[in-house]
Each structure stands twice: as C-alpha cells, then as structure tokens.
Design a protein around this motif. Structure first.
Motif, PDB file in Angstrom:
ATOM      1  N   ALA A   1     -46.269  33.893  19.588  1.00  0.00           N
ATOM      2  CA  ALA A   1     -45.133  33.038  19.499  1.00  0.00           C
ATOM      3  C   ALA A   1     -45.141  31.887  20.165  1.00  0.00           C
ATOM      4  CB  ALA A   1     -44.116  33.928  20.039  1.00  0.00           C
ATOM      5  N   ALA A   2     -46.099  31.585  21.256  1.00  0.00           N
ATOM      6  CA  ALA A   2     -46.484  30.472  21.748  1.00  0.00           C
ATOM      7  C   ALA A   2     -47.270  29.319  20.885  1.00  0.00           C
ATOM      8  CB  ALA A   2     -47.237  30.700  23.138  1.00  0.00           C
ATOM      9  N   MET A   3     -47.913  30.034  20.171  1.00  0.00           N
ATOM     10  CA  MET A   3     -48.801  29.294  19.151  1.00  0.00           C
ATOM     11  C   MET A   3     -47.957  28.889  17.775  1.00  0.00           C
ATOM     12  SD  MET A   3     -52.523  31.152  19.544  1.00  0.00           S
ATOM     13  CE  MET A   3     -53.012  30.781  17.999  1.00  0.00           C
ATOM     14  N   LYS A   4     -46.853  29.428  17.586  1.00  0.00           N
ATOM     15  CA  LYS A   4     -46.140  29.336  16.396  1.00  0.00           C
ATOM     16  C   LYS A   4     -46.930  29.686  15.179  1.00  0.00           C
ATOM     17  CE  LYS A   4     -43.138  25.815  18.456  1.00  0.00           C
ATOM     18  NZ  LYS A   4     -42.605  24.771  19.048  1.00  0.00           N
ATOM     19  N   ALA A   5     -47.321  30.871  15.295  1.00  0.00           N
ATOM     20  CA  ALA A   5     -48.147  31.237  14.149  1.00  0.00           C
ATOM     21  C   ALA A   5     -47.067  31.808  13.141  1.00  0.00           C
ATOM     22  CB  ALA A   5     -48.942  32.557  14.499  1.00  0.00           C
ATOM     23  N   ASP A   6     -48.013  32.047  11.714  1.00  0.00           N
ATOM     24  CA  ASP A   6     -47.102  32.394  10.620  1.00  0.00           C
ATOM     25  C   ASP A   6     -46.754  33.938  10.941  1.00  0.00           C
ATOM     26  OD1 ASP A   6     -47.110  29.913   9.350  1.00  0.00           O
ATOM     27  OD2 ASP A   6     -49.228  30.799   8.336  1.00  0.00           O
ATOM     28  N   ALA A   7     -45.641  34.280  10.135  1.00  0.00           N
ATOM     29  CA  ALA A   7     -45.002  35.599  10.292  1.00  0.00           C
ATOM     30  C   ALA A   7     -46.035  36.739   9.867  1.00  0.00           C
ATOM     31  CB  ALA A   7     -43.788  35.714   9.523  1.00  0.00           C
ATOM     32  N   ILE A   8     -46.932  36.479   8.940  1.00  0.00           N
ATOM     33  CA  ILE A   8     -47.852  37.572   8.693  1.00  0.00           C
ATOM     34  C   ILE A   8     -48.992  38.183   9.775  1.00  0.00           C
ATOM     35  CG2 ILE A   8     -49.771  36.082   7.865  1.00  0.00           C
ATOM     36  CD1 ILE A   8     -48.651  39.513   6.316  1.00  0.00           C
ATOM     37  N   TRP A   9     -49.014  37.145  10.924  1.00  0.00           N
ATOM     38  CA  TRP A   9     -49.864  37.352  12.089  1.00  0.00           C
ATOM     39  C   TRP A   9     -49.290  38.400  12.997  1.00  0.00           C
ATOM     40  CZ3 TRP A   9     -54.731  36.904  11.079  1.00  0.00           C
ATOM     41  CH2 TRP A   9     -55.287  35.925  10.394  1.00  0.00           C
TER      42      TRP A   9
END
Length: 62
Positions: free
Chosen positions: A26-34
């Motif tokens: 969440a802090a890295m603003k990753a894509d939802a699949i991760w």
C-alpha cells in the motif's frame, strides 16, 4: 497428533508477515493484483516451508 498451539502460533507469524507485506504494498501504491499474489504466496509458501522443516509434525507434549 500435532500441537494445535504450535500450528496456531506458526500461522499467526505468517499472517503478521502477510499483513506487513500488504502495508508495504500500500505504501508503494502497487497494483491490485499484487495484494492477492504476495499475501497468499507468503501464507502458502511459508506454511509449506515450515511444514517441510517438520515443525508441524512433532507430537504434542513431547
């Protein structure tokens, strides 16, 4: 029989690692699949690894 406390503690540790990974994603603003792949990988891979070490196979009380 396997000690239920041992399994519970092992899975709680893996759950804490998975929740930490979610916070990091969440802090890295990753894509939802991760958010699906990484926690499930930690839980299933970690449980497989701990089981292969024999930690879940020891008899209760001994």
């Amino acid at each position: 029989m396997v000690s239920k406390i041992r399994v519970l503690l092992g899975m709680l540790v893996l759950l804490a690692l998975a929740l930490g990974a979610i916070a990091l994603l969440a802090a890295m603003k990753a894509d939802a699949i991760w958010f699906t792949i990484v926690p499930l990988g930690i839980l299933s891979g970690g449980a497989t690894f701990v089981h292969s070490l024999g930690w879940f196979n020891k008899k209760a009380g001994g």
